[in-house]
Design a protein around this motif. Structure first.
Motif, short mmCIF file in Angstrom:
data_model
loop_
_atom_site.label_atom_id
_atom_site.label_comp_id
_atom_site.label_asym_id
_atom_site.label_seq_id
_atom_site.Cartn_x
_atom_site.Cartn_y
_atom_site.Cartn_z
N VAL A 692 44.27 44.74 25.69
CA VAL A 692 45.72 44.90 25.70
C VAL A 692 46.09 46.38 25.79
CG1 VAL A 692 47.83 44.58 24.35
CG2 VAL A 692 46.12 42.75 24.46
N GLU A 693 45.38 47.22 25.03
CA GLU A 693 45.66 48.66 25.06
C GLU A 693 45.36 49.24 26.44
OE1 GLU A 693 43.22 50.11 21.94
OE2 GLU A 693 44.72 49.74 20.36
N ASN A 694 44.40 48.66 27.16
CA ASN A 694 44.05 49.14 28.49
C ASN A 694 44.92 48.54 29.59
OD1 ASN A 694 42.00 50.74 27.42
ND2 ASN A 694 40.42 49.18 27.73
N GLY A 695 45.88 47.68 29.20
CA GLY A 695 46.80 47.11 30.17
C GLY A 695 46.26 45.95 30.97
N ALA A 696 45.13 45.39 30.57
CA ALA A 696 44.56 44.23 31.27
C ALA A 696 44.15 43.19 30.24
CB ALA A 696 43.36 44.64 32.12
N PRO A 697 45.12 42.48 29.65
CA PRO A 697 44.83 41.55 28.54
C PRO A 697 43.78 40.51 28.89
CG PRO A 697 47.19 41.89 28.78
CD PRO A 697 46.55 42.51 29.98
N GLN A 698 42.80 40.38 27.99
CA GLN A 698 41.75 39.39 28.14
C GLN A 698 41.58 38.65 26.81
OE1 GLN A 698 40.02 38.74 30.99
NE2 GLN A 698 41.23 40.30 32.08
N ALA A 699 41.09 37.43 26.89
CA ALA A 699 40.86 36.65 25.68
C ALA A 699 39.80 37.31 24.81
CB ALA A 699 40.44 35.23 26.05
#
Length: 920
Positions: A692-699
């Motif tokens: 999320v912090e890197n701008g590419a939300p993953q599970a």
């Protein structure tokens, strides 16, 4: 015949009741008396110790001839055959070295430290008496390979071989065989229910994995403290210390420490002892105002969150507040656009306003020893109670105030076996969470909705009036804080008492707990039967937890949670090749009712070299494991920055929470102002924080926690080269399923992976951060080495130097969300220099420690720990006629303040004077 029978009976009666008394003196090679030397009747549990003048008197129910053994730490033991009553026996002990000292921890059987199959450190009576630290527990810091993290004046956390926090769940501390871990906290509160220095007989420290003999959690190391027997160490002894603690933040403050020991052998069958100690002082102030969210900024930052400032963790998006005010008609339409799309935090309180910074420790223990046959078979009852006030730093900072813990043990033992059972019971007393104290004093005065509403409304009006953003923020905070409860006022004291007595974290901060631990151990050593072949031992243990926090820490709101675990082990030890080689093999099986069982084998080989057998090489390979702790499994606690949720299967659906900070758009989606989250979502519907912090939300990949495992290799050498005692060791540890915590983000709506609602929830700040207890997806390694050299210089000066190297091998990119928390300096150097008898009755000792800088990673906060150097020193003077020793010393001479963990108070200096009476 009758007369003959009467004569025979009379003779038998006289022999049966005959007593022999031996009196004498024990001295060294220079004819100097040795106080505290042990004199024991060989083959029986009868003995005494010498006084300050080296004098002793021993009465036994035997007629000569018989044999006594005389021993003292640092000297070679000797045996003396007694052929008649002796009133002037003079025993001369030859000075030995530390390689001759006997330990029991490495193999659960007595052996010379020289022959130990693994690395071991010993802190004996001599070291205890001469340590320049204020007390013996602090003196452990001078041992090689040992780290002590200082949380408080009275709470020091011991660790070896890395991966340490104050909740040090990888290191075990045993006091007379009892694990003195607080069962709900899962870690040892320093020496809170340890022992007083008057009663310490020996301290042994076994670094590295020890699960093969000691079971789950003996993972990084294990500390053994054994007390003095009332049969061997009798009389009344006492100590008194006083001085000041000096810290820039706290100033100069008095501290004092008193203790007394009473012990008496009423006969050769029954003896008892009691110990009491009391310590009180002012703790190190923690007063860092570093902005943890934006380092380099100060309180002028509208979203300021100070490290040791509490209440300012409560933060919200000010534009979102404006939208609500517009919806309610409080602000005109469009006014929300005057507000920045940024977070603002409430005004917090300093830790020094919320904590009395009192350090206190009260310890009492009593033991009764019964030898029904006046031999080595013994029945022991031992009870210990401790009450203390200290600081603990975990996810938050906690004031551990009037914390009470007690242990009761019943043990049956002789030279070949023991059976013991004990119970540990804790009560959190008046302890409280400092962070939630600040948060809820704020809320008690003015709820968050009102405070943020006033802030937003004032900011909008100030902006309309033409003020710059900085001016508008300052005015908005001033208006929202109008009437705020100020420290030092009666209103603040009343609010403080109200909040700290309330265990509901929505309104209070009280730490409530009454958890228990029940434990049983058994061990049998067959060496007296199998010694012609090998020494063989078997043993086992059982443990049961009863979690009882009334739903304030664990999810035990509907009653206590119970679970248990057990283990069995065996060991075989064989010497061969002219007793130069020794092989030790052991294996243990442990099973928790919550997990599959684990086998922990260990194999070690030792070989003695040299014509004088002065060199020993050791090698070992062993496995270990660590069960998840009570908190890893059953915690359910909102600590502000995150909600902690344990991962036991029956815990995932027990943790149910309702949040009412849903955004306007979120309310439209949910049709409600609030949302309910179940703990299971942390593992089944959450985002990775890093993604999320890197701008590419993953599970998130977090999964329920499993036991942690280690494979450890060690190679070492101990020996004597001329006058130098050398100990070198190196190790490599390979961890599998390494346990730690991982922060995850749970959206208020949507399913992670659906690429719609869950992403919208992130965009609207409609989410909650949870802390999941899980295992790393990658393997982690650590490795290190220690080197220690001790010798005597001309004129009998003692000097010792040691070096420790420690390093972890973990690539953060392999598991970005995982925090290993190695928390250990790569390089450490320690040295001691002293003389026990520089001139008649006068001695001194000094110690030096240097630590490399390192990064501290923990749930409270991450930060750099700068390198530091510390010098401690003491002088002492003995008054033999009064059986008294006077001592004066100082720690951290020079006052260059330092800290060992990010977020704690700086450690200043201590200056003390003290005396001990009859402490043999």
């Amino acid at each position: 015949m009758r007369k003959i029978t009467l004569v025979v009976m009379l003779i038998v009666s006289v022999i049966a009741t005959a007593q022999t008394t031996i009196k004498g003196t024990v001295v060294d090679d220079s004819n100097q008396p040795i106080p505290g030397a042990n004199i024991a009747l060989q083959g029986a549990g009868v003995g005494t110790v010498t006084d300050f003048d080296g004098l002793f008197s021993l009465t036994v129910d035997q007629v000569p001839p018989f044999t006594i053994t005389v021993s003292s730490i640092g000297f070679e033991a000797t045996s003396v055959v007694i052929s008649s009553d002796i009133q002037d026996l003079n025993v001369v002990l030859k000075e030995g070295n530390e390689l001759d000292e006997v330990i029991v921890s490495a193999s659960r059987t007595p052996e010379r430290i020289f022959e130990s199959p693994v690395s071991v450190e010993r802190f004996g009576i001599k070291e205890i008496k001469t340590t320049p630290s204020v007390d013996f527990y602090d003196g452990l810091e001078n041992l090689k390979g040992v780290d002590i993290n200082t949380n408080s004046l009275t709470f020091k956390s011991v660790n070896t071989r890395g991966f340490a926090t104050f909740a040090n769940t990888r290191f075990v501390q045993l006091v007379d065989g009892m694990d003195n871990t607080a069962p709900a906290l899962n870690f040892v509160l320093g020496n809170l229910i340890g022992m007083t220095e008057l009663d310490v007989n020996s301290v042994e420290l076994l670094p590295g994995a020890s699960s093969a003999l000691y079971g789950a959690n003996a993972f990084n190391g294990i500390l053994f403290m054994t007390s003095k027997s009332p049969f061997d160490h009798q009389g009344i002894s006492a100590y008194a210390k006083g001085g000041i603690t000096s810290q820039e933040a706290a100033g100069d403050n008095n501290f004092y420490d008193y203790g007394v020991r009473l012990a008496h052998a009423f006969s050769d069958k029954f003896a008892a002892k009691a110990n009491f100690s009391y310590l009180r002082g002012t703790d190190w102030f923690a007063n860092s105002e570093v902005n943890v969210l934006n380092p380099g900024t100060n309180r002028l930052d509208p979203n300021y969150d100070g490290l040791n400032v509490y209440g300012d963790e409560v933060s919200t998006n000010i534009r979102g507040v404006g939208e609500v005010l517009v919806d309610r008609g409080i602000l005109p339409a469009g006014a929300e656009n005057l507000l920045p799309d940024a977070n603002v935090s409430r005004t917090g309180y300093l830790e020094t306003d919320l904590n009395q910074n009192r350090a206190e420790s009260v310890k009492f223990d009593a033991a009764m020893h019964y030898r029904p046959f006046a031999d080595d078979f013994e029945v022991i009852y031992h009870g210990k109670i401790g009450r203390g006030t200290t600081i603990y730093q975990g996810a938050n900072r906690y004031s551990i105030r009037n914390f009470f813990i007690q242990q009761h043990k019943l043990e049956f033992k002789n030279d070949n076996f023991f059976v013991r059972g004990y119970i540990t019971d804790e009560d959190a007393g008046d302890s409280y969470d400092i962070r939630f104290t600040g948060i809820n004093i704020n809320r008690l005065w003015k709820d968050d909705q009102t405070w943020f509403g006033e802030y937003a409304g004032t900011f909008a009006q100030a902006t309309l009036a033409g003020q710059l953003p900085e001016q508008a923020h300052a005015l908005a905070r001033q208006v929202a804080d109008t009437g705020r409860i100020l420290p030092g006022t009666p209103e603040f004291l009343q609010a403080f008492q109200t909040v700290t007595s309330d265990p509901d974290l929505a309104t209070g901060s009280k730490f409530q707990d009454a958890t228990q631990l029940r434990h049983g151990d058994v061990n049998y050593n067959f060496s007296h039967i199998t010694s012609d072949f090998a020494d063989i031992q078997v043993g086992g243990s059982f443990r049961e937890y009863k979690l009882n926090s009334s739903g304030t820490i664990f999810t035990d709101f509907d009653g206590p949670i119970r679970y248990s675990e057990f283990g069995v082990y065996t060991q075989i030890q064989k010497k061969f090749a002219d007793e130069r080689a020794k092989v030790t093999a052991s294996v243990r099986y442990d099973k928790s009712e919550l997990f599959d069982g684990n086998f922990s084998p260990r194999l070690s080989l030792g070989y003695t070299l040299g014509q004088d057998r002065n060199h020993n090489i050791r090698a070992s390979v062993q496995t270990g494991f660590r069960n998840p702790t009570t908190q890893d499994l059953y915690i359910g606690l909102d600590v502000g920055r995150a909600v902690l949720v344990g991962s036991a299967e029956d815990n995932l659906d027990r943790d149910v929470r309702t949040f009412d900070d849903v955004s306007g758009e979120g309310r439209s989606i949910l049709g409600s102002n609030s949302v309910t989250i179940v703990g299971r979502s942390a593992y089944e519907n959450s985002f990775s924080v890093t993604s999320v912090e890197n701008g590419a939300p993953q599970a998130s990949t977090a999964s329920p926690v499993e036991p942690e495992k280690i494979l450890a290799f060690e190679l070492g050498y101990r020996g004597k080269v001329n006058k130098f005692i050398i100990d070198v060791s190196g190790y490599v540890n390979q961890y599998t399923d390494f346990i730690s915590q991982q922060n995850v983000i749970i959206p208020y709506y949507g399913q992670v992976g659906d690429q719609s609602l869950s992403l919208l929830a992130l965009q609207n700040d409609d989410f909650r951060v949870y802390q999941a207890y899980t295992n790393s997806n990658v393997d982690i390694r650590s490795f290190g080495a220690t080197v220690g050299v001790n010798t005597k210089l001309p004129m009998d000066f003692d000097i010792g130097v040691n070096y420790t190297y420690a390093k972890q091998d973990f690539d953060q990119e392999d598991d970005p969300d995982f925090i290993a928390s190695f928390n250990t300096p790569e390089h450490k150097v320690k040295a001691t220099f002293g003389h026990t008898d520089l001139f008649k009755n006068f001695g001194f000792n000094t110690s030096f420690r240097w630590s490399d800088s390192y990064i501290w990673e923990a749930s409270f906060g991450n930060g750099d720990v700068p390198s530091f150097s510390v010098i401690d020193a003491q002088i002492n003077y003995k008054i033999p006629k009064l059986k008294t020793t006077l001592k004066a010393g100082a720690t951290n001479i020079g006052g260059d303040e330092y800290f060992t963990a990010f977020g704690t108070g700086f450690i200043g200096s201590q200056y003390y004077i003290g005396l001990s009476i009859n402490n043999l």
